[in-house]
Design a protein around this motif. Structure first.
Motif, PDB file in Angstrom:
ATOM      1  N   HIS A  77     -12.675 -16.817  10.713  1.00 51.04           N
ATOM      2  CA  HIS A  77     -12.127 -15.685  11.238  1.00 51.04           C
ATOM      3  C   HIS A  77     -13.253 -15.102  12.765  1.00 51.04           C
ATOM      4  O   HIS A  77     -12.919 -14.066  12.746  1.00 51.04           O
ATOM      5  CB  HIS A  77     -13.486 -15.236   9.915  1.00 51.04           C
ATOM      6  CG  HIS A  77     -12.955 -14.858   8.466  1.00 51.04           C
ATOM      7  ND1 HIS A  77     -12.829 -16.322   7.771  1.00 51.04           N
ATOM      8  CD2 HIS A  77     -12.334 -13.888   8.073  1.00 51.04           C
ATOM      9  CE1 HIS A  77     -12.069 -16.206   6.730  1.00 51.04           C
ATOM     10  NE2 HIS A  77     -11.180 -14.432   6.697  1.00 51.04           N
ATOM     11  N   SER A 100     -14.529  -8.387   2.755  1.00 51.08           N
ATOM     12  CA  SER A 100     -12.958  -8.831   2.547  1.00 51.08           C
ATOM     13  C   SER A 100     -12.270  -8.894   4.041  1.00 51.08           C
ATOM     14  O   SER A 100     -12.824  -7.595   5.093  1.00 51.08           O
ATOM     15  CB  SER A 100     -12.438  -8.326   1.886  1.00 51.08           C
ATOM     16  OG  SER A 100     -10.427  -8.178   2.051  1.00 51.08           O
ATOM     17  N   GLY A 101     -11.627  -9.599   4.572  1.00 48.91           N
ATOM     18  CA  GLY A 101     -10.712  -9.265   6.266  1.00 48.91           C
ATOM     19  C   GLY A 101     -10.151  -7.835   5.957  1.00 48.91           C
ATOM     20  O   GLY A 101      -9.971  -7.431   6.603  1.00 48.91           O
ATOM     21  N   ARG A 103      -7.756  -3.417  12.137  1.00 46.29           N
ATOM     22  CA  ARG A 103      -7.018  -1.685  11.708  1.00 46.29           C
ATOM     23  C   ARG A 103      -7.037  -1.045  13.639  1.00 46.29           C
ATOM     24  O   ARG A 103      -6.337  -0.326  13.776  1.00 46.29           O
ATOM     25  CB  ARG A 103      -7.875  -1.097  11.940  1.00 46.29           C
ATOM     26  CG  ARG A 103      -8.238  -1.461   9.908  1.00 46.29           C
ATOM     27  CD  ARG A 103      -7.339  -0.748   8.865  1.00 46.29           C
ATOM     28  NE  ARG A 103      -6.899  -1.759   7.863  1.00 46.29           N
ATOM     29  CZ  ARG A 103      -6.076  -2.555   7.160  1.00 46.29           C
ATOM     30  NH1 ARG A 103      -4.814  -2.711   8.390  1.00 46.29           N
ATOM     31  NH2 ARG A 103      -6.409  -3.248   6.236  1.00 46.29           N
ATOM     32  N   ARG A 125       0.946 -12.031   9.354  1.00 41.58           N
ATOM     33  CA  ARG A 125       0.944 -11.150   8.017  1.00 41.58           C
ATOM     34  C   ARG A 125       1.742 -12.465   7.102  1.00 41.58           C
ATOM     35  O   ARG A 125       0.877 -12.218   6.134  1.00 41.58           O
ATOM     36  CB  ARG A 125       1.236 -10.157   7.950  1.00 41.58           C
ATOM     37  CG  ARG A 125       0.967  -8.401   9.143  1.00 41.58           C
ATOM     38  CD  ARG A 125       1.423  -7.232   8.585  1.00 41.58           C
ATOM     39  NE  ARG A 125       1.293  -6.791   9.190  1.00 41.58           N
ATOM     40  CZ  ARG A 125       0.471  -6.041   9.377  1.00 41.58           C
ATOM     41  NH1 ARG A 125      -0.863  -5.689   8.618  1.00 41.58           N
ATOM     42  NH2 ARG A 125       0.099  -4.110  10.369  1.00 41.58           N
ATOM     43  N   HIS A 134      -0.735 -15.333   6.167  1.00 42.66           N
ATOM     44  CA  HIS A 134      -1.521 -15.242   6.364  1.00 42.66           C
ATOM     45  C   HIS A 134      -1.746 -14.772   4.623  1.00 42.66           C
ATOM     46  O   HIS A 134      -1.981 -15.570   3.309  1.00 42.66           O
ATOM     47  CB  HIS A 134      -2.078 -13.676   6.531  1.00 42.66           C
ATOM     48  CG  HIS A 134      -3.480 -13.391   5.589  1.00 42.66           C
ATOM     49  ND1 HIS A 134      -3.094 -11.842   5.174  1.00 42.66           N
ATOM     50  CD2 HIS A 134      -5.249 -13.333   5.592  1.00 42.66           C
ATOM     51  CE1 HIS A 134      -4.659 -11.506   4.224  1.00 42.66           C
ATOM     52  NE2 HIS A 134      -5.469 -12.684   5.074  1.00 42.66           N
ATOM     53  N   GLY A 184      -8.223  -9.127  -4.824  1.00 45.15           N
ATOM     54  CA  GLY A 184      -8.340  -9.651  -3.795  1.00 45.15           C
ATOM     55  C   GLY A 184     -10.804  -9.323  -3.879  1.00 45.15           C
ATOM     56  O   GLY A 184     -10.750  -8.016  -4.369  1.00 45.15           O
ATOM     57  N   GLY A 211     -12.210  -7.603  -1.786  1.00 43.11           N
ATOM     58  CA  GLY A 211     -11.840  -6.566  -0.898  1.00 43.11           C
ATOM     59  C   GLY A 211     -11.691  -5.843  -2.211  1.00 43.11           C
ATOM     60  O   GLY A 211     -11.448  -3.977  -2.089  1.00 43.11           O
ATOM     61  N   GLY A 212     -10.757  -5.562  -2.943  1.00 40.14           N
ATOM     62  CA  GLY A 212     -10.286  -4.416  -4.009  1.00 40.14           C
ATOM     63  C   GLY A 212      -9.344  -4.082  -4.387  1.00 40.14           C
ATOM     64  O   GLY A 212      -8.619  -3.709  -5.380  1.00 40.14           O
ATOM     65  N   SER A 213      -7.999  -5.573  -3.383  1.00 42.45           N
ATOM     66  CA  SER A 213      -6.604  -4.679  -3.303  1.00 42.45           C
ATOM     67  C   SER A 213      -5.994  -5.713  -4.772  1.00 42.45           C
ATOM     68  O   SER A 213      -6.698  -6.258  -5.212  1.00 42.45           O
ATOM     69  CB  SER A 213      -5.817  -4.960  -2.395  1.00 42.45           C
ATOM     70  OG  SER A 213      -5.512  -6.067  -1.851  1.00 42.45           O
ATOM     71  N   TYR A 266       0.021  -7.003  -2.479  1.00 45.35           N
ATOM     72  CA  TYR A 266      -0.741  -5.980  -1.825  1.00 45.35           C
ATOM     73  C   TYR A 266      -0.335  -5.951  -0.743  1.00 45.35           C
ATOM     74  O   TYR A 266       0.695  -5.508   0.620  1.00 45.35           O
ATOM     75  CB  TYR A 266      -1.830  -5.611  -1.628  1.00 45.35           C
ATOM     76  CG  TYR A 266      -2.625  -4.855  -0.412  1.00 45.35           C
ATOM     77  CD1 TYR A 266      -2.029  -2.982  -0.297  1.00 45.35           C
ATOM     78  CD2 TYR A 266      -3.343  -5.819   0.497  1.00 45.35           C
ATOM     79  CE1 TYR A 266      -2.116  -2.417   1.305  1.00 45.35           C
ATOM     80  CE2 TYR A 266      -3.619  -4.894   1.961  1.00 45.35           C
ATOM     81  CZ  TYR A 266      -3.269  -4.504   2.679  1.00 45.35           C
ATOM     82  OH  TYR A 266      -3.451  -3.045   3.478  1.00 45.35           O
TER      83      TYR A 266
HETATM   84  C1  HEM Z   1      -8.899 -18.736   2.740  1.00 42.12           C
HETATM   85  C2  HEM Z   1      -9.157 -17.264   3.246  1.00 42.12           C
HETATM   86  C3  HEM Z   1      -8.300 -16.127   3.137  1.00 42.12           C
HETATM   87  C4  HEM Z   1      -8.431 -15.147   1.891  1.00 42.12           C
HETATM   88  C5  HEM Z   1      -8.245 -15.757  -0.028  1.00 42.12           C
HETATM   89  C6  HEM Z   1      -7.642 -14.142   2.161  1.00 42.12           C
HETATM   90  C7  HEM Z   1      -7.328 -13.207   1.732  1.00 42.12           C
HETATM   91  C8  HEM Z   1      -7.520 -11.762   1.735  1.00 42.12           C
HETATM   92  C9  HEM Z   1      -6.468 -10.742   0.630  1.00 42.12           C
HETATM   93  C10 HEM Z   1      -6.912 -10.517  -0.698  1.00 42.12           C
HETATM   94  C11 HEM Z   1      -6.809  -9.253   0.968  1.00 42.12           C
HETATM   95  C12 HEM Z   1      -5.900  -8.072   1.056  1.00 42.12           C
HETATM   96  C13 HEM Z   1      -7.381  -7.488   1.264  1.00 42.12           C
HETATM   97  C14 HEM Z   1      -8.411  -7.743  -0.327  1.00 42.12           C
HETATM   98  O1  HEM Z   1      -9.681  -8.166   0.159  1.00 42.12           O
HETATM   99  O2  HEM Z   1      -8.336  -7.347  -1.519  1.00 42.12           O
HETATM  100  C15 HEM Z   1      -7.200  -9.628   3.071  1.00 42.12           C
HETATM  101  C16 HEM Z   1      -6.627  -8.696   3.494  1.00 42.12           C
HETATM  102  C17 HEM Z   1      -7.147  -9.348   5.067  1.00 42.12           C
HETATM  103  N1  HEM Z   1      -7.401 -10.752   5.780  1.00 42.12           N
HETATM  104 FE1  HEM Z   1      -7.806 -11.693   4.412  1.00 42.12          FE
HETATM  105  N2  HEM Z   1      -7.723 -13.768   3.394  1.00 42.12           N
HETATM  106  C18 HEM Z   1      -8.058 -15.107   3.973  1.00 42.12           C
HETATM  107  C19 HEM Z   1      -8.271 -15.274   5.219  1.00 42.12           C
HETATM  108  C20 HEM Z   1      -8.199 -14.583   6.695  1.00 42.12           C
HETATM  109  C21 HEM Z   1      -8.414 -14.932   7.931  1.00 42.12           C
HETATM  110  C22 HEM Z   1      -8.467 -16.311   8.439  1.00 42.12           C
HETATM  111  C23 HEM Z   1      -8.610 -13.747   8.633  1.00 42.12           C
HETATM  112  C24 HEM Z   1      -8.658 -13.389   9.782  1.00 42.12           C
HETATM  113  C25 HEM Z   1      -9.273 -12.493  10.294  1.00 42.12           C
HETATM  114  C26 HEM Z   1      -8.290 -12.623   7.354  1.00 42.12           C
HETATM  115  C27 HEM Z   1      -8.041 -11.469   7.513  1.00 42.12           C
HETATM  116  C28 HEM Z   1      -7.474 -10.082   6.931  1.00 42.12           C
HETATM  117  C29 HEM Z   1      -7.385  -9.150   7.448  1.00 42.12           C
HETATM  118  C30 HEM Z   1      -7.366  -8.247   8.608  1.00 42.12           C
HETATM  119  C31 HEM Z   1      -6.902  -8.141   6.003  1.00 42.12           C
HETATM  120  C32 HEM Z   1      -6.465  -6.591   6.027  1.00 42.12           C
HETATM  121  C33 HEM Z   1      -4.527  -6.865   5.797  1.00 42.12           C
HETATM  122  C34 HEM Z   1      -4.151  -5.506   6.033  1.00 42.12           C
HETATM  123  O3  HEM Z   1      -4.103  -4.651   4.961  1.00 42.12           O
HETATM  124  O4  HEM Z   1      -3.199  -6.034   6.444  1.00 42.12           O
HETATM  125  N3  HEM Z   1      -7.849 -13.370   6.240  1.00 42.12           N
HETATM  126  N4  HEM Z   1      -7.144 -10.987   2.604  1.00 42.12           N
END
Ligand code: HEM
Length: 395
Positions: A57, A130-131, A138, A303, A306, A320, A322-324, A329
């Motif tokens: 990350h 959460s990411g 953004r 995307r 991911h 997630g 982050g609550g989505s 989503y």
């Molecule tokens: C085990 C690895 C990962 C999992 C399970 C994961 C899971 C998720 C989930 C479920 C979301 C949706 C928002 C929410 O949390 O409800 C999310 C959003 C996001 N994650 Fe990850 N993530 C992982 C790794 C990463 C990595 C390495 C990055 C790099 C920066 C990243 C960046 C983001 C970003 C930028 C979003 C927002 C995307 C959007 O809203 O279009 N994630 N992630």
């Protein structure tokens, strides 16, 4: 002993005992390399893979920072009237963004070496992080030109995510109000030399070329073979496609539905550049358009990678952190609504075969080899009606 020609930076201005800076100091590695704090260890149950999770990350965030840095500088260059010398610099920086994005797309694979069982062991510790809360991601989207109204509903309300962070909210608001790369590219395309009505008047010539193409190549009078129905449908479809760009009203309707993003004039510029990309003066603009598509396409690939990783780690029905709705989503963000330069992808629909491309005429062609003002060439061209004639051959 100090290195010859070595420079030192002293935040407090103190130069006593000056020996310059060493590698670690310059890069502030004391901060960078102590910024990994696995929560599982803190809770007395260290999970090996959490280290990789944090490093991955952080590496992403550092590269996001570099992309934003390049993007801001490219936007500044576009804000001025783009001269040929500047377009080389724009190309260089856009290409750099593309290469970084390629790394970011592939980097997902490294994190995929972690298994869902490993992830499960520390996932609860990070909740609600959460990411989704990545400010830089953004900002990157906004600066490129993703609009609030094009986002899926869950993603439209930043207040929920950044509400308590005043600085973040300000940065987001600023990124929304400043001209995005998409808007700046749009203005640049609207000024494409050759679009002027009183000069080369590309659009009039293009319309004629399209009509000839439809008549000559796919005209209904030719349809007397066994595939008549199919070919009739093909013809109708092709005609409708061209109508969507030739008829302003259809174009505006598509724009209001968010299915088209560039103004009509900008789209004309993009078609002109694409058709005449072999002319030296349009070669760099054409490369710029190609790189803009690469950026969109690589972000979509990120995307996708991911979301596939998310499904592998948490399945398709868990929420997630982050609550989505998690996977569901993220899958919805793969839509064309998130493609800023979607019109460039669709340009191929509006191309006519090479033999139908309106002839530039000798004068205009000569001017395209030099830096001479296009307008002068266009004026010469008006006097030279013979040369300017549409050169449409059957093939
Ligand atoms: C085990 C690895 C990962 C999992 C399970 C994961 C899971 C998720 C989930 C479920 C979301 C949706 C928002 C929410 O949390 O409800 C999310 C959003 C996001 N994650 Fe990850 N993530 C992982 C790794 C990463 C990595 C390495 C990055 C790099 C920066 C990243 C960046 C983001 C970003 C930028 C979003 C927002 C995307 C959007 O809203 O279009 N994630 N992630």
């Amino acid at each position: 002993m100090s290195c010859p020609g070595r420079y030192s930076y002293h935040p407090n201005g103190d130069t006593t005992g000056d020996d310059g800076m060493l590698y670690g100091e310059y890069l502030m590695l004391d901060k960078l390399l102590t910024a990994q704090r696995p929560l599982s260890a803190y809770h007395g149950h260290a999970v090996h893979d959490e280290h990789l999770f944090i490093i991955t990350h952080q590496a992403y965030e550092l590269w996001f920072k570099q992309i934003i840095y390049e993007l801001d500088s490219i936007r500044a260059l576009f804000k001025r009237v783009v001269e040929e010398t500047q377009s080389l610099e724009i190309l260089k920086r856009l290409n750099r963004i593309v290469l970084i994005l390629k790394i970011l797309v592939d980097q997902v694979m490294i994190l995929e070496t972690m298994t869902p069982l490993d992830f499960m062991e520390f996932r609860d510790y990070l909740c609600p992080a959460s990411g989704f809360q990545s400010l830089q991601f953004r900002l990157l989207e906004n600066k490129l030109g993703v609009k609030q109204e094009h986002r899926v509903k869950y993603n439209q309300n930043y207040a929920k995510v950044f509400g308590n962070d005043e600085q973040a909210v300000k940065a987001i608001e600023k990124s929304e109000s400043e001209p995005s790369l998409k808007e700046l590219v749009e203005r640049w395309l609207e000024r494409t030399p050759g679009l002027e009505n009183e000069g080369f008047n590309f659009w009039e010539k293009y319309k004629k070329a399209v009509n000839r193409f439809l008549e000559v190549k796919v005209g209904p009078e030719e349809f007397n073979d066994d595939n008549k129905d199919y070919r009739n449908q093909e013809y109708e479809k092709k005609r409708e496609q061209f109508e969507s760009v030739l008829d302003n009203r259809v174009h505006d309707a598509l724009m209001s539905r968010g299915e088209r993003r560039f103004s009509h004039k900008a789209l004309q510029g993009a078609i002109l550049i694409t058709l005449y990309r072999d002319e030296p003066r349009f070669s760099q603009p054409h490369q710029i358009l190609t790189l803009l598509m690469d950026i969109d396409s690589l972000i979509t690939k990120w995307r996708y990678n991911h979301v596939i990783m998310v499904q592998r780690m948490i399945g398709s029905s868990q929420l997630g952190t982050g609550g989505s709705s998690g996977y569901q989503y993220l899958r919805s963000t793969l839509s064309d609504r998130y493609k800023v330069f979607v019109d460039l992808f669709n340009l191929s629909t509006f191309l006519v075969p090479r033999s139908f491309i309106p002839n530039l005429g000798l004068k205009i062609k000569n001017h395209l080899y030099s830096n001479t003002d296009w307008k002068t060439a266009s004026e010469d061209c008006i006097q030279n009606n013979e040369e300017e004639k549409l050169d449409v051959k059957n093939f």
